[in-house]
Design a protein around this motif. Sequence first.
Motif, PDB file in Angstrom:
ATOM      1  N   PHE A 172      -3.462  24.915  28.446  1.00  7.05           N
ATOM      2  CA  PHE A 172      -3.722  26.095  27.644  1.00  7.05           C
ATOM      3  C   PHE A 172      -5.096  26.865  28.305  1.00  7.05           C
ATOM      4  CE2 PHE A 172      -1.684  23.156  25.023  1.00  7.05           C
ATOM      5  CZ  PHE A 172      -0.621  23.904  24.467  1.00  7.05           C
ATOM      6  N   ALA A 173      -5.090  28.126  28.186  1.00  8.97           N
ATOM      7  CA  ALA A 173      -6.197  29.024  28.559  1.00  8.97           C
ATOM      8  C   ALA A 173      -6.340  30.108  27.877  1.00  8.97           C
ATOM      9  CB  ALA A 173      -6.377  29.087  30.245  1.00  8.97           C
ATOM     10  N   THR A 174      -7.430  31.070  27.883  1.00  8.51           N
ATOM     11  CA  THR A 174      -7.699  32.284  27.502  1.00  8.51           C
ATOM     12  C   THR A 174      -6.671  33.073  28.149  1.00  8.51           C
ATOM     13  OG1 THR A 174      -9.459  32.691  28.733  1.00  8.51           O
ATOM     14  CG2 THR A 174      -9.827  31.722  26.628  1.00  8.51           C
ATOM     15  N   PRO A 175      -6.316  34.248  27.663  1.00 12.95           N
ATOM     16  CA  PRO A 175      -5.520  35.222  28.332  1.00 12.95           C
ATOM     17  C   PRO A 175      -6.351  35.579  29.719  1.00 12.95           C
ATOM     18  CG  PRO A 175      -5.635  35.926  26.200  1.00 12.95           C
ATOM     19  CD  PRO A 175      -6.329  34.700  26.151  1.00 12.95           C
ATOM     20  N   ALA A 176      -7.525  35.841  29.587  1.00 18.52           N
ATOM     21  CA  ALA A 176      -8.497  36.077  30.785  1.00 18.52           C
ATOM     22  C   ALA A 176      -8.155  34.938  31.944  1.00 18.52           C
ATOM     23  CB  ALA A 176      -9.744  36.369  30.600  1.00 18.52           C
ATOM     24  N   LEU A 177      -8.268  33.785  31.692  1.00 11.93           N
ATOM     25  CA  LEU A 177      -8.019  32.872  32.642  1.00 11.93           C
ATOM     26  C   LEU A 177      -6.503  32.548  33.054  1.00 11.93           C
ATOM     27  CD1 LEU A 177     -10.518  29.747  31.340  1.00 11.93           C
ATOM     28  CD2 LEU A 177     -10.418  31.232  33.606  1.00 11.93           C
ATOM     29  N   ALA A 178      -5.788  32.807  31.991  1.00 11.56           N
ATOM     30  CA  ALA A 178      -4.411  32.717  32.213  1.00 11.56           C
ATOM     31  C   ALA A 178      -3.611  33.373  33.546  1.00 11.56           C
ATOM     32  CB  ALA A 178      -3.496  33.188  30.984  1.00 11.56           C
ATOM     33  N   VAL A 179      -4.361  34.937  33.586  1.00 12.43           N
ATOM     34  CA  VAL A 179      -4.071  35.772  34.625  1.00 12.43           C
ATOM     35  C   VAL A 179      -4.131  34.999  36.036  1.00 12.43           C
ATOM     36  CG1 VAL A 179      -4.838  38.007  35.652  1.00 12.43           C
ATOM     37  CG2 VAL A 179      -4.501  37.973  33.168  1.00 12.43           C
ATOM     38  N   LYS A 180      -5.111  34.273  36.084  1.00 14.10           N
ATOM     39  CA  LYS A 180      -5.813  33.659  37.463  1.00 14.10           C
ATOM     40  C   LYS A 180      -4.678  32.300  37.552  1.00 14.10           C
ATOM     41  CE  LYS A 180      -9.411  32.591  40.110  1.00 14.10           C
ATOM     42  NZ  LYS A 180     -10.941  32.258  40.354  1.00 14.10           N
ATOM     43  N   GLY A 239     -13.134  26.749  30.111  1.00 15.95           N
ATOM     44  CA  GLY A 239     -11.897  26.291  31.276  1.00 15.95           C
ATOM     45  C   GLY A 239     -10.785  26.039  30.509  1.00 15.95           C
ATOM     46  N   ILE A 240      -9.754  25.468  31.224  1.00 17.30           N
ATOM     47  CA  ILE A 240      -8.353  25.062  30.839  1.00 17.30           C
ATOM     48  C   ILE A 240      -8.358  23.864  30.262  1.00 17.30           C
ATOM     49  CG2 ILE A 240      -5.874  24.685  31.553  1.00 17.30           C
ATOM     50  CD1 ILE A 240      -6.831  26.547  34.109  1.00 17.30           C
ATOM     51  N   PHE A 241      -7.635  23.450  28.936  1.00 15.22           N
ATOM     52  CA  PHE A 241      -7.625  22.534  28.218  1.00 15.22           C
ATOM     53  C   PHE A 241      -6.182  22.032  27.897  1.00 15.22           C
ATOM     54  CE2 PHE A 241      -7.504  25.799  25.147  1.00 15.22           C
ATOM     55  CZ  PHE A 241      -6.865  25.167  23.956  1.00 15.22           C
ATOM     56  N   MET A 242      -5.796  20.860  27.594  1.00 16.12           N
ATOM     57  CA  MET A 242      -4.863  20.512  27.358  1.00 16.12           C
ATOM     58  C   MET A 242      -4.673  19.748  25.821  1.00 16.12           C
ATOM     59  SD  MET A 242      -5.679  17.236  29.539  1.00 16.12           S
ATOM     60  CE  MET A 242      -6.787  18.304  30.463  1.00 16.12           C
ATOM     61  N   ALA A 243      -3.218  19.736  25.553  1.00 16.25           N
ATOM     62  CA  ALA A 243      -2.967  19.077  24.220  1.00 16.25           C
ATOM     63  C   ALA A 243      -1.453  18.921  24.284  1.00 16.25           C
ATOM     64  CB  ALA A 243      -3.206  20.354  23.016  1.00 16.25           C
ATOM     65  N   PRO A 244      -0.991  17.907  23.127  1.00 17.48           N
ATOM     66  CA  PRO A 244       0.389  17.463  22.988  1.00 17.48           C
ATOM     67  C   PRO A 244       1.294  18.510  23.092  1.00 17.48           C
ATOM     68  CG  PRO A 244      -0.896  16.234  21.727  1.00 17.48           C
ATOM     69  CD  PRO A 244      -1.829  17.282  22.004  1.00 17.48           C
ATOM     70  N   ALA A 248       2.188  22.858  20.634  1.00 18.15           N
ATOM     71  CA  ALA A 248       1.982  24.009  21.561  1.00 18.15           C
ATOM     72  C   ALA A 248       1.958  25.195  20.787  1.00 18.15           C
ATOM     73  CB  ALA A 248       2.731  23.966  22.802  1.00 18.15           C
ATOM     74  N   SER A 249       2.805  25.608  20.098  1.00 15.03           N
ATOM     75  CA  SER A 249       3.017  26.814  19.497  1.00 15.03           C
ATOM     76  C   SER A 249       1.975  27.022  18.530  1.00 15.03           C
ATOM     77  CB  SER A 249       4.218  27.055  18.668  1.00 15.03           C
ATOM     78  OG  SER A 249       4.523  25.803  17.661  1.00 15.03           O
ATOM     79  N   GLU A 250       1.475  25.774  17.693  1.00 10.17           N
ATOM     80  CA  GLU A 250       0.554  25.663  16.874  1.00 10.17           C
ATOM     81  C   GLU A 250      -1.164  26.223  17.617  1.00 10.17           C
ATOM     82  OE1 GLU A 250      -2.240  22.752  14.027  1.00 10.17           O
ATOM     83  OE2 GLU A 250      -0.086  22.352  14.517  1.00 10.17           O
ATOM     84  N   ILE A 251      -1.039  25.503  18.752  1.00 13.23           N
ATOM     85  CA  ILE A 251      -2.239  25.801  19.459  1.00 13.23           C
ATOM     86  C   ILE A 251      -2.756  27.242  19.881  1.00 13.23           C
ATOM     87  CG2 ILE A 251      -3.608  25.189  21.666  1.00 13.23           C
ATOM     88  CD1 ILE A 251      -3.685  22.913  19.692  1.00 13.23           C
ATOM     89  N   THR A 252      -1.583  27.737  20.343  1.00 10.23           N
ATOM     90  CA  THR A 252      -1.584  29.247  21.079  1.00 10.23           C
ATOM     91  C   THR A 252      -1.886  30.012  19.995  1.00 10.23           C
ATOM     92  OG1 THR A 252       0.939  29.345  20.699  1.00 10.23           O
ATOM     93  CG2 THR A 252       0.019  28.727  22.900  1.00 10.23           C
ATOM     94  N   ARG A 253      -1.259  29.788  18.532  1.00 13.68           N
ATOM     95  CA  ARG A 253      -1.337  30.652  17.464  1.00 13.68           C
ATOM     96  C   ARG A 253      -2.863  30.329  16.898  1.00 13.68           C
ATOM     97  NH1 ARG A 253       2.249  28.715  14.934  1.00 13.68           N
ATOM     98  NH2 ARG A 253       1.065  27.258  13.512  1.00 13.68           N
ATOM     99  N   GLN A 254      -3.524  29.367  16.697  1.00 19.62           N
ATOM    100  CA  GLN A 254      -4.589  29.151  16.086  1.00 19.62           C
ATOM    101  C   GLN A 254      -5.916  29.369  17.012  1.00 19.62           C
ATOM    102  OE1 GLN A 254      -5.317  24.933  14.683  1.00 19.62           O
ATOM    103  NE2 GLN A 254      -7.256  24.984  14.391  1.00 19.62           N
ATOM    104  N   TYR A 255      -5.638  29.245  18.360  1.00 25.20           N
ATOM    105  CA  TYR A 255      -6.845  29.404  19.139  1.00 25.20           C
ATOM    106  C   TYR A 255      -6.710  30.820  20.043  1.00 25.20           C
ATOM    107  CZ  TYR A 255      -8.255  24.721  17.875  1.00 25.20           C
ATOM    108  OH  TYR A 255      -8.875  23.663  17.212  1.00 25.20           O
ATOM    109  N   GLY A 256      -5.606  31.516  19.883  1.00 22.14           N
ATOM    110  CA  GLY A 256      -5.512  32.728  20.648  1.00 22.14           C
ATOM    111  C   GLY A 256      -5.430  32.510  22.230  1.00 22.14           C
ATOM    112  N   VAL A 257      -4.687  31.441  22.554  1.00 26.46           N
ATOM    113  CA  VAL A 257      -4.778  30.891  23.862  1.00 26.46           C
ATOM    114  C   VAL A 257      -3.254  31.138  24.491  1.00 26.46           C
ATOM    115  CG1 VAL A 257      -6.879  29.766  24.226  1.00 26.46           C
ATOM    116  CG2 VAL A 257      -4.549  28.627  23.594  1.00 26.46           C
ATOM    117  N   VAL A 258      -3.139  30.943  25.818  1.00 27.03           N
ATOM    118  CA  VAL A 258      -1.756  31.074  26.400  1.00 27.03           C
ATOM    119  C   VAL A 258      -1.618  29.773  27.170  1.00 27.03           C
ATOM    120  CG1 VAL A 258      -0.477  32.118  28.511  1.00 27.03           C
ATOM    121  CG2 VAL A 258      -2.075  33.433  27.169  1.00 27.03           C
TER     122      VAL A 258
END
Length: 298
Positions: A172-180, A239-244, A248-258
Amino acid sequence: MLNYKQLNYFWQVARAGSIARASEQLDLTPQTLSGQIGLLEASLEATLFKRVGRGLELTETGRLALSYADEIFEIGAEMEQALSGGTVKQVTTFRVGIADVMPKSIVYSLLAPAMTLSEPIKIICREDKLDKLLGDLAIHRLDLVLSDRPMPEQLDIKGDNHKLGECGISFFATPALAVKYQEGFPASLNQAPLLVPSLDTAMRRRLMRWFDAERIRPQIVGEFDDSALMKAFGQAGIGIFMAPSVIASEITRQYGVVELGKTEEVQDYYYAISVERRFDHPAVAAIRDTAKQGLFTN
């Protein structure tokens, strides 16, 4: 015969963490508490505390004594309430040790079924390193331990490893990091800023083997014992981080990441570790069955 007044002093000191703190709470001198605990140790022919630096730490026998004291004084409080005209609803205590590398949302999903049983449950959670939790499990201070790996075979503990499930991991990463870094995953992780679990975790070892196999050399910018803290840094764009992947859907919703991508080549495992007790705890079966039929079904 056991002196319950001395046992209570021991209990108060163990809970307070020091004689000085307990003496303030009980309005007694430290010398009085030390003397009473000394008498208790003499009567039990056992050492309950050991000195570590300027503080006290429970011995293995002390931890066992504390587990019994917890039950004794909890029952005593219920008896006092019942005899004073109150109503007491019998509640089963469920003590769970949680390895500090376990993702909190996974832990909640695993433990939630225990709170919906027809028999009332009071859950007590203790988070620590796995070896410390297994020590408490061996002396029955815990009913169950949740971990990302099974109990080591070399430990002299008669226990059972219940595999609850397994799943791949997502990045997972923020939208700004995800672009790259999203396009071309997983090769895009090469030289990418990465937040990873600490060196002593099973996940870290599996992750680095996968990177070697894929010839990926990320730039590790942070290592964390606490997965929640790692996510907070990731949410801030460090930075980019990982999770189970199962959450995944919970992580993107809770942290606003991609979600950049996921792999099944790196598996996260989950175990419930128990030992034989004086009774079969109803919550253990509920956790095991729900994990296999729900959370890790896919």
